[in-house]
Design an enzyme around this catalytic site. Sequence first.
Site, mmCIF file in Angstrom:
data_model
loop_
_atom_site.group_PDB
_atom_site.id
_atom_site.type_symbol
_atom_site.label_atom_id
_atom_site.label_comp_id
_atom_site.label_asym_id
_atom_site.label_seq_id
_atom_site.Cartn_x
_atom_site.Cartn_y
_atom_site.Cartn_z
ATOM 1 C CD GLU A 114 -3.153 0.699 0.340
ATOM 2 O OE1 GLU A 114 -2.594 1.540 -0.399
ATOM 3 O OE2 GLU A 114 -4.375 0.694 0.531
ATOM 4 C CG ASP A 115 -1.023 4.766 -1.427
ATOM 5 O OD1 ASP A 115 -1.713 4.061 -0.648
ATOM 6 O OD2 ASP A 115 -1.539 5.591 -2.211
ATOM 7 C CG ASP A 118 -6.388 8.569 6.322
ATOM 8 O OD1 ASP A 118 -6.273 8.856 7.519
ATOM 9 O OD2 ASP A 118 -7.013 9.295 5.529
#
Length: 191
Positions: A114-115, A118
């Site tokens: 994943e980047d 959040d």
Amino acid sequence: MAALNEQPLTVPGTGEFAGTELELLISRAEIDARVTEIADQVSNKYTGLCPIVIGVLNGSFVFMADLVRKLSCDFEVDFIKLASYGPAKKSSGTPRLLKDISTDVAGRDVLIVEDIIDTGLSMAFLKHRIEEVGPRSVTLATLLYKQDFARIDFPIDYIGFNIPDRFVVGYGLDVDQKLRGLDAVYALKEN
Ligand code: 5GP
Ligand code: MG
């Protein structure tokens, strides 16, 4: 600091965030050093194995490309796409699958890349989605982690950087689909 006569970096276009100034959060050199460390750990973990590295589109494509090029173990790649934030900066709350993987991961070792995490909802959704198929193992990696905000009840195996609860762009991450090509991570300045 921008040099004299140098314009500050701003969000281009005519969208909601157009003109917003950007502030460097993580430099290209810091990213490169950390990605190398993670790649070494991943390579050790999978020595003699061949994991399927699954990139979460769109944001992870730059991190994934850098990470896999530093791996010394064998690996395959695949991609999965979730509904993004859309034009807003806030998480929509309910992840939706836009493109599924095309590999059969049953009995295989899987590394999800994943980047950014959040709220953690996307990663939780992906983890369950992949686990349903019966892989041999599922390992999670994210470049960025908003540690004060994420509400997840499972460990993330590899975290590049813990970051504050700011909206960030660059190194694959977008604002209104722009700025993914910046080679470092920037935060949008808040007024
Ligand atoms: P979560 O489900 O953890 O709330 O959000 C995950 C996804 O939202 C990330 O994979 C990423 O696509 C997007 N996202 C979350 N925070 C940011 C941010 O600060 N900047 C950008 N560009 N995307 C973000
Ligand atoms: Mg993402």
